[in-house]
Scaffold this motif. Sequence first.
Motif: not given
Length: 140
Positions: A9-14, A28-32
């Motif tokens: 699943k695609p994730k975003f880095v904040i 659920k969309y945040i990886g790091s």
Amino acid sequence: MSFISLLLKPKFVIVTSPSAKAPVLDQKYIGSHVPLCDLTIFAGATPPPAAYIGWLIAADYDAYDIGHALTKADFSGRCILISSVELPSRSLILRELSTAFDQIEFSLWDAADASTLAASLCHSLIAPRSRQETSAQTDA
């Protein structure tokens, strides 16, 4: 079990900082979460995320700081900037950033819409892969 559930699943880095609260997105969309001071090292050492997300202008950094950090890491990909204020010319801002950092694809989102847009982007990134894998299964 479907192959769709097996997809990465695609994730975003904040991008974070001591003085800036992170943009609000569904977890659920945040990886790091990565502090701006570590962004160059992080971006250079990890596979690229669906996008890096940070504020257009924060208390202690701005879009140019993010662009410089990602460019130093030889990152080429998507960077989403969030703004909580009305902007006079989004296209001018994006044009200036694209000129300064030509390997980065910038988007500019309103803070109020960020969570919905993040969900839509993740789903759009998954959908083409799902269709391709379904076609490959059918052809096999």
